[in-house]
Design a protein around this motif. Structure first.
Motif, PDB file in Angstrom:
ATOM      1  N   UNK A 218       0.822  -1.188   0.000  1.00  0.00           N
ATOM      2  CA  UNK A 218       0.000   0.000   0.000  1.00  0.00           C
ATOM      3  C   UNK A 218       0.862   1.245   0.000  1.00  0.00           C
ATOM      4  N   UNK A 219       0.236   2.398  -0.246  1.00  0.00           N
ATOM      5  CA  UNK A 219       0.999   3.635  -0.325  1.00  0.00           C
ATOM      6  C   UNK A 219       0.422   4.685   0.610  1.00  0.00           C
ATOM      7  N   UNK A 220      -0.162   4.257   1.691  1.00  0.00           N
ATOM      8  CA  UNK A 220      -0.674   5.172   2.691  1.00  0.00           C
ATOM      9  C   UNK A 220      -1.080   4.407   3.914  1.00  0.00           C
ATOM     10  N   UNK A 221      -1.986   4.984   4.710  1.00  0.00           N
ATOM     11  CA  UNK A 221      -2.392   4.326   5.942  1.00  0.00           C
ATOM     12  C   UNK A 221      -3.244   3.106   5.655  1.00  0.00           C
ATOM     13  N   UNK A 222      -4.290   3.286   4.847  1.00  0.00           N
ATOM     14  CA  UNK A 222      -5.123   2.220   4.316  1.00  0.00           C
ATOM     15  C   UNK A 222      -5.298   0.989   5.166  1.00  0.00           C
ATOM     16  N   UNK A 427       4.423 -14.605  -5.475  1.00  0.00           N
ATOM     17  CA  UNK A 427       3.833 -13.916  -4.331  1.00  0.00           C
ATOM     18  C   UNK A 427       2.786 -12.907  -4.786  1.00  0.00           C
ATOM     19  N   UNK A 428       3.052 -12.230  -5.877  1.00  0.00           N
ATOM     20  CA  UNK A 428       2.073 -11.269  -6.393  1.00  0.00           C
ATOM     21  C   UNK A 428       0.758 -11.956  -6.702  1.00  0.00           C
ATOM     22  N   UNK A 433      -4.928 -12.823  -5.235  1.00  0.00           N
ATOM     23  CA  UNK A 433      -6.066 -13.688  -4.930  1.00  0.00           C
ATOM     24  C   UNK A 433      -6.666 -13.317  -3.580  1.00  0.00           C
ATOM     25  N   UNK A 434      -5.816 -13.118  -2.583  1.00  0.00           N
ATOM     26  CA  UNK A 434      -6.306 -12.722  -1.265  1.00  0.00           C
ATOM     27  C   UNK A 434      -7.020 -11.376  -1.326  1.00  0.00           C
ATOM     28  N   UNK A 435      -6.502 -10.467  -2.131  1.00  0.00           N
ATOM     29  CA  UNK A 435      -7.111  -9.149  -2.271  1.00  0.00           C
ATOM     30  C   UNK A 435      -8.499  -9.242  -2.898  1.00  0.00           C
ATOM     31  N   UNK A 436      -8.655 -10.110  -3.903  1.00  0.00           N
ATOM     32  CA  UNK A 436      -9.957 -10.280  -4.560  1.00  0.00           C
ATOM     33  C   UNK A 436     -10.994 -10.804  -3.571  1.00  0.00           C
ATOM     34  N   UNK A 437     -10.610 -11.819  -2.802  1.00  0.00           N
ATOM     35  CA  UNK A 437     -11.546 -12.406  -1.841  1.00  0.00           C
ATOM     36  C   UNK A 437     -11.897 -11.412  -0.745  1.00  0.00           C
ATOM     37  N   UNK A 447      -3.638   0.226 -14.960  1.00  0.00           N
ATOM     38  CA  UNK A 447      -4.643   1.149 -15.486  1.00  0.00           C
ATOM     39  C   UNK A 447      -5.319   1.958 -14.379  1.00  0.00           C
ATOM     40  N   UNK A 448      -4.930   1.712 -13.125  1.00  0.00           N
ATOM     41  CA  UNK A 448      -5.570   2.359 -11.974  1.00  0.00           C
ATOM     42  C   UNK A 448      -7.069   2.096 -11.950  1.00  0.00           C
ATOM     43  N   UNK A 449      -7.439   0.849 -12.234  1.00  0.00           N
ATOM     44  CA  UNK A 449      -8.834   0.435 -12.273  1.00  0.00           C
ATOM     45  C   UNK A 449      -9.024  -0.847 -11.471  1.00  0.00           C
ATOM     46  N   UNK A 450     -10.206  -0.971 -10.875  1.00  0.00           N
ATOM     47  CA  UNK A 450     -10.636  -2.204 -10.219  1.00  0.00           C
ATOM     48  C   UNK A 450     -11.911  -2.685 -10.892  1.00  0.00           C
ATOM     49  N   UNK A 451     -11.993  -4.003 -11.130  1.00  0.00           N
ATOM     50  CA  UNK A 451     -13.194  -4.589 -11.711  1.00  0.00           C
ATOM     51  C   UNK A 451     -13.990  -5.249 -10.597  1.00  0.00           C
TER      52      UNK A 451
END
Length: 828
Positions: A218-222, A427-428, A433-437, A447-451
């Motif tokens: 990540x690039x902040x507190x998030x 690892x990516x 996969x963990x991020x999607x779930x 593209x700075x996009x999420x589907x």
């Protein structure tokens, strides 16, 4: 603890054993039965632990010790010789005491008047608001906090798994826990420095973040802030300590004598202060309690040190252990201030000793206290949404000079290891996969996009038939100041395309002034909530009726456009205004929104066109959020919510049809009820001033699904009741297993009890009845509709089942008098 765990720990840490003493094993009586909550300490020291329910223990020290002393009331003192380094798998047998006349043995309730531990506890109660920061009108201190996540219980088979091929270097940072003796691998670390201000007169507190450093994700507190907020602030003097949305009874609580046994174990000088040592342990299994001990001063009755370990049988999911240490410093000979707070949780799918999991650890160190320097109330209100990039961009030299305690070798290597790990393709893939779930979105960072959200891809209802949906959003980071999101959907039965698009822009980050614009054309189920919302992209229940009962064809085609602005005036108090325009018409030939346009009832119109100006005030004290962008994530829902909405229909604006005023109030309040769980109270009321058709009426929210939906009525169908003025009251109490834990046959199942009752009163004006041309008969709950329910939660840790009974309007056509509904979720 299994013997091979100690062997693994020894192999990895043989180079670190010099100058350390590590002990672990089991304490039993002469018959082989485990001795729970026995006191185990290094001889001639105050370093030790208490055995768990199974008689097991493990702890370590940086010093060399030659003997271990084990004691428990009713048993003789046992001294065990130790060798240097690791002493694993010790078998210690306690014999019944031979001089019982000199020993006072407490069994069952320890509420006897001659129990000295309880006399000391009562003095702690008397002075608990006269110790520490409560002694001053204002205070300020500097705080350093370190949060770390580690994979634990690692063995050779796990480390040689194919999943780690190409990532073997991560095991160079392996370590061993001084609390459990298990091997662990650090995988995440976050450090922060902040200034904390408080005013006991104004009852205000403010924390200003000065520096933050994370593991590189990540690039902040998030997400890092979210991880930190898993560990809510707690005060050991409070009656209840909240962890993972559960209220544990504090051993210093006034109700502690009902759930704990207390024994005065020792007394000595600590930092030139005479202190008593009191051991506490739970009376019953499966309750939200701790075992441990504390040292308390003999004059101020302030806590000097305390150790707490959650009972392994406590009714909490996915957490195998919770361990807490707190140390207090002495200021001006009488003031005891928290100096260091350490908390460790072991997250695991199973509570078996050999099961693998993840440690979550938080260390907090405070210093540089200042007192009685007042600041005005404005200081605590300003900078609602503080965010400074410089806070997250401090160099390594800054941290080396300013962190309150040094990182150990393994912690220091985490940053480099994780930066390297982020370049490994395998690892990516795992991380993605963990991020999607977790988020429901598929990330396309190039593209700075999420589907997504992917969980809304398929749906079904009686009008559209099978429905497919695809959407996405812009995403540059968790603190985006602007965001565009949208979706498209298609129904195979009605052969129509639907869509929604929305944009938000944070104009002023400090007070969160956000402008928004959106449009949606879709099929909607009106009547799933009493309190209306202008959320353009809110998911419609119309697409979820695959799992519903009865006929569900009362759907509405809606075209909604909204222009809005909102601002957080002060922390958790928001003002919002919206200008909306919507058209409404029935989406089904079997349902009508027709209304008369003249007093003679000679003209009928099927479509509603309506412009509306809306003003909302929302106050959510205690709410915690993640991030600083236009979209923030809420940490939990355990806060009060006060929502007031005023709407004005603007007849003639954009050919709008009606002129009216609508006032709505929503209030939700969770409350802890004396250790017997948590009561959620929800009150809603509203009134429409003016004449409106069915499409703009208040619909009492029914629930035709098989699932539990908050703030709906389980035994009502959609449009069973309508009203232009109403009042609704819901009570739902969660006992959190407090009752079932006392039933021997049910205790081990860790089930949780829920009961509730809800009711609604409403009316429809004669004017609104007269313009109704839909053929649908208005029925209002003028005689008070009510129902009640009882349920069992935590079935297999994920399932809740409720049974609901109808209490009134039993003679309505097709009235459902009983239903069973369920919900699924991963809850602590």
């Amino acid at each position: 603890m299994k013997p091979y765990h100690y062997l693994i720990a020894f192999l990895f840490f043989s180079s670190f054993l010099l100058g350390q003493t590590k002990v672990g094993g089991k304490v039993t009586d002469e018959f082989g039965d485990p001795v729970a909550f026995a006191n185990v300490v290094f001889k001639d020291s105050k370093e030790g632990v208490i055995t768990d329910e199974n008689g097991d223990f493990y702890f370590e020290s940086d010093k060399d010790y030659t003997a271990l002393v084990v004691t428990f009331v009713g048993f003789s003192r046992e001294e065990v010789p130790l060798k240097k380094g690791l002493n694993a798998n010790l078998k210690i047998v306690l014999k019944e005491g031979t001089e019982l006349k000199e020993v006072v043995v407490y069994t069952g309730k320890t509420s006897k008047k001659d129990n000295p531990a309880l006399d000391i506890l009562r003095k702690i109660w008397e002075r608990k608001r006269k110790n520490g920061l409560y002694m001053f009108d204002q205070y300020k201190y500097d705080k350093y906090e370190k949060v770390e996540f580690d994979m634990n219980t690692l063995d050779s088979a796990f480390m040689n798994s194919k999943i780690f091929k190409g990532m073997e270097f991560i095991f160079d940072n392996i370590d061993t826990s001084r609390i459990t003796g298990k091997t662990y691998l650090p995988i995440f670390i976050n450090e922060s420095l902040s200034e904390v201000y408080g005013d006991n007169v104004l009852k205000k507190k403010k924390e200003i973040l000065k520096a933050n450093k994370n593991s590189g994700f990540g690039d902040g507190d998030g997400v890092n802030t979210f991880i930190k907020d898993l560990y809510a602030e707690y005060d050991i003097y409070n009656n209840y300590l909240k962890f993972f949305d559960k209220d544990f009874v504090s051993p210093l609580s006034r109700t502690g004598i009902n759930v704990y046994n207390y024994v005065l174990s020792d007394s000595t000088f600590i930092d030139n202060k005479w202190c008593y040592n009191i051991v506490f342990y739970p009376r019953r299994k499966n309750e939200l309690t701790f075992k441990g001990d504390f040292w308390v001063n003999d004059s101020t009755f302030a806590i000097k040190k305390i150790n707490l370990e959650a009972s392994k049988s406590a009714n909490i999911n996915w957490v195998k252990e919770i361990y807490i240490e707190q140390e207090f410093d002495v200021l001006n000979d009488s003031v005891f201030l928290l100096k260091r707070d350490y908390m460790m949780s072991d997250f695991s799918f199973s509570k078996k000793e050999e099961s693998k999991g993840v440690y979550g650890k938080r260390t907090t160190v405070v210093k540089n206290h200042q007192f009685d320097i007042p600041k005005d109330e404005k200081f605590y209100r300003e900078e609602v949404n503080f965010y400074d990039n410089a806070v997250f961009d401090k160099p390594n030299e800054f941290w080396e000079q300013n962190r309150f305690e040094s990182l150990n070798n393994n912690e220091a290597g985490i940053y480099k290891m994780l930066d390297t790990l982020g370049t490994v393709p395998k690892f990516k893939r795992i991380y993605n996969l963990a991020s999607i779930l977790g988020s429901g979105y598929v990330e396309f960072p190039q593209y700075n996009l999420d589907f997504g959200p992917i969980f809304s891809t398929f749906g079904y209802n009686d009008v559209e038939g099978v429905r497919i949906r695809a959407g996405g959003r812009t995403y540059f980071g968790p603190n985006d100041k602007w965001r565009i999101q949208g979706y498209g959907a298609y129904g195979f039965n009605d052969d129509k395309f639907k869509y929604g698009i929305s944009g938000k822009w944070m104009v002023n980050p400090k007070n969160r002034l956000i402008l928004s614009l959106g449009n949606r054309r879709d099929v909607e189920q009106i009547g799933v909530s009493l309190t209306t919302s202008n959320d353009v992209l809110g998911r419609s229940f119309a697409s979820s009726s695959l799992f519903s009962s009865g006929i569900n064809n009362k759907l509405t085609s809606i075209n909604l456009t909204t222009l809005g602005a909102e601002m957080e005036v002060f922390k958790n108090f928001m003002i919002q205004t919206n200008l909306t325009y919507r058209t409404l018409r029935s989406a089904s030939n079997e349902f009508s929104l027709d209304y008369y346009t003249d007093a003679s009832q000679s003209e009928i119109k099927s479509e509603v066109k309506q412009s509306e100006l809306n003003l909302v005030l929302e106050y959510t004290p205690g709410r915690k959020t993640v991030g600083y962008g236009v979209d923030r994530m809420e940490v939990d829902n355990n806060y009060a919510r006060f929502f007031l909405s005023y709407s004005n229909g603007l007849k003639g604006v954009l050919n709008s049809d009606f002129n009216y005023q609508k006032l709505q109030l929503f209030y939700r309040q969770p409350a802890l009820i004396g250790g017997f769980g948590r009561l959620f109270t929800t009150f809603e009321t509203g009134k429409i001033f003016g004449t409106v058709p069915l499409g703009l009426m208040g619909v009492i929210p029914g629930n035709q699904s098989y699932f539990i939906i908050e703030n709906t009525y389980n035994l009502l169908d959609y449009y069973d009741f309508v009203a232009d003025e109403y009042a609704s009251l819901h009570f739902e109490h969660h006992f959190n297993g407090r009752l079932f834990s006392r039933v021997p046959m049910l205790r081990k199942l860790n089930l949780r009890e829920i009961i509730g009752i809800k009711g609604v009163y409403g009316r429809v004006s004669d004017e609104n009845k007269l313009i109704n041309a839909s053929g649908f008969e208005y029925v209002a709950p003028e005689d008070l509709y009510w129902e009640y329910h009882a349920g069992v939660g935590n079935i297999f840790k994920i399932l809740r089942i409720d049974c609901a009974w109808r209490g009134s309007y039993l003679d309505m056509p097709n009235a459902r008098k009983f239903s069973v509904k369920a919900s699924f979720g991963f809850y602590f």
